[in-house]
Design a protein around this motif. Structure first.
Motif, PDB file in Angstrom:
ATOM      1  N   VAL A   1     -28.440 -77.316  11.995  1.00 49.20           N
ATOM      2  CA  VAL A   1     -27.604 -77.442  13.187  1.00 49.20           C
ATOM      3  C   VAL A   1     -28.407 -78.176  14.252  1.00 49.20           C
TER       4      VAL A   1
ATOM      5  N   TRP B   1     -23.116 -79.269  13.458  1.00 48.93           N
ATOM      6  CA  TRP B   1     -23.758 -79.009  12.175  1.00 48.93           C
ATOM      7  C   TRP B   1     -23.747 -80.272  11.323  1.00 48.93           C
TER       8      TRP B   1
ATOM      9  N   VAL C   1     -26.506 -71.333   5.775  1.00 51.34           N
ATOM     10  CA  VAL C   1     -25.950 -70.397   6.752  1.00 51.34           C
ATOM     11  C   VAL C   1     -24.456 -70.251   6.503  1.00 51.34           C
ATOM     12  N   GLU C   2     -23.996 -69.013   6.317  1.00 46.96           N
ATOM     13  CA  GLU C   2     -22.571 -68.767   6.085  1.00 46.96           C
ATOM     14  C   GLU C   2     -21.818 -68.581   7.396  1.00 46.96           C
ATOM     15  N   ASP C   3     -22.375 -67.797   8.313  1.00 45.73           N
ATOM     16  CA  ASP C   3     -21.710 -67.524   9.591  1.00 45.73           C
ATOM     17  C   ASP C   3     -22.348 -68.408  10.664  1.00 45.73           C
ATOM     18  N   ARG C   4     -21.777 -69.577  10.871  1.00 43.11           N
ATOM     19  CA  ARG C   4     -22.365 -70.534  11.800  1.00 43.11           C
ATOM     20  C   ARG C   4     -22.291 -70.049  13.249  1.00 43.11           C
TER      21      ARG C   4
ATOM     22  N   SER D   1     -25.040 -77.078   5.868  1.00 40.09           N
ATOM     23  CA  SER D   1     -25.095 -75.621   5.968  1.00 40.09           C
ATOM     24  C   SER D   1     -26.498 -75.129   6.291  1.00 40.09           C
TER      25      SER D   1
ATOM     26  N   ALA E   1     -25.057 -67.657  13.861  1.00 43.12           N
ATOM     27  CA  ALA E   1     -26.335 -68.367  13.948  1.00 43.12           C
ATOM     28  C   ALA E   1     -26.502 -69.008  15.322  1.00 43.12           C
ATOM     29  N   GLU E   2     -25.449 -69.619  15.822  1.00 40.44           N
ATOM     30  CA  GLU E   2     -25.531 -70.265  17.133  1.00 40.44           C
ATOM     31  C   GLU E   2     -25.831 -69.252  18.235  1.00 40.44           C
TER      32      GLU E   2
END
Length: 296
Positions: free
Chosen positions: A123, A117, A93-96, A120, A99-100
């Motif tokens: 989480v 996290w 995942v690049e944009d955490r 990557s 994602a959250e």
């Protein structure tokens, strides 16, 4: 009898509206007997009356920036009060933050909590303190869902000073078990452990953590009623060979040795996610990166 002026009748009607709570924000124009209330007099409030929290047809719902992930707790499962929610993604995942935003966690008790996290692709979320007992939880993450139950608050306290394990359920002591912890050089770390897998039989092999079986401290033996407390290999398990030391001195390589009867009871009365709190040892603290050390 004289007739009352029309403006007085209008003001009387306005007062009735105010008393009934219907005039929230009105622009009132009085012309003779006519009272005109603007469209703003009855605003639509979210979730009230004709209000809707659903997106408009021309406002597409933002798609989750990840494929349906894995959630560690199965739908319908019952887990303990220390169990974190673990979401594992198929790809890094690049944009955490994004994602959250697409992981929705709701529960019947709504405790405060937070994401953290571990890589990557993973989480985790847990409440700031242990889950309240008997909480129903629902998780939705990019097309994957799980609804599960937090059971009774089963928390065990292990004190190296007394060499005892005290098991509590919802704050009540239900069992006390003499134990033998890690001996000098193999001290059991302090900290809060999370109950993992439970195995009626397993083979313990010192070579798995770098000590050959042929070494004076090496071993390879089958044990009964083993309840995992850490990924590093700490278990509560039956150790009939050390019953004479349980409650008096430490003889293990880090595990919590107990009698066969106590080990069987502990395994049968534990859930994944129950808490075990170890204190007063000389072994430092269990690593938070252990995989079952989230509370340290």
């Amino acid at each position: 009898m004289d007739e009352k002026p029309m403006h007085f009748q209008a003001n009387t009607q306005q007062a009735r509206w105010l008393r009934r709570g219907l005039l929230l924000s009105a622009a009132v124009a009085v012309t003779g007997a006519l009272v005109t209330v603007s469209a703003q007099a009855q605003p639509v409030l979210p979730g009230v009356g004709t209000g809707s929290t659903q997106p408009a047809v021309d406002q597409p719902v933002e798609q989750a920036p990840f494929a349906p992930p894995n959630i560690n707790i199965a739908d319908g499962e019952t887990v303990g009060v220390a169990q974190p929610i673990i979401v594992t993604f198929k790809e890094p995942v690049e944009d955490r933050a994004a994602a959250e935003r697409h992981i929705k966690i709701t529960s019947s008790t709504n405790p405060a909590g937070y994401f953290y996290w571990t890589s990557s692709r993973q989480v985790r979320w847990k409440p700031a303190e242990f889950w309240p007992a008997n909480t129903d939880v629902n998780v939705v993450a990019g097309g994957t869902t799980s609804s599960f139950h937090i059971g009774d608050a089963v928390v065990s306290y292990v004190d190296d000073d007394t060499k005892m394990i005290t098991v509590t359920v919802n704050g009540e002591v239900v069992r006390e078990m003499p134990t033998s912890l890690g001996k000098p050089g193999y001290e059991t770390p302090n900290g809060t452990y999370i109950v993992g897998e439970r195995l009626e039989k397993m083979t313990m092999d010192s070579s798995t953590y770098g000590v050959p079986v042929t070494d004076p401290e090496g071993y390879k033996l089958e044990v009964e009623y083993a309840t995992r407390l850490s990924n590093s290999g700490i278990f509560v398990h039956a150790a009939p060979w050390s019953v004479g030391q349980q409650g008096y001195s430490n003889a293990s390589h880090g595990c919590l040795n107990v009698s066969t009867a106590d080990a069987k009871w502990f395994l049968e009365n534990s859930h994944r996610g129950d808490a075990v709190i170890v204190s007063n040892t000389e072994g430092g603290t269990l690593s938070a990166g252990d995989g079952l050390g989230d509370w340290n």
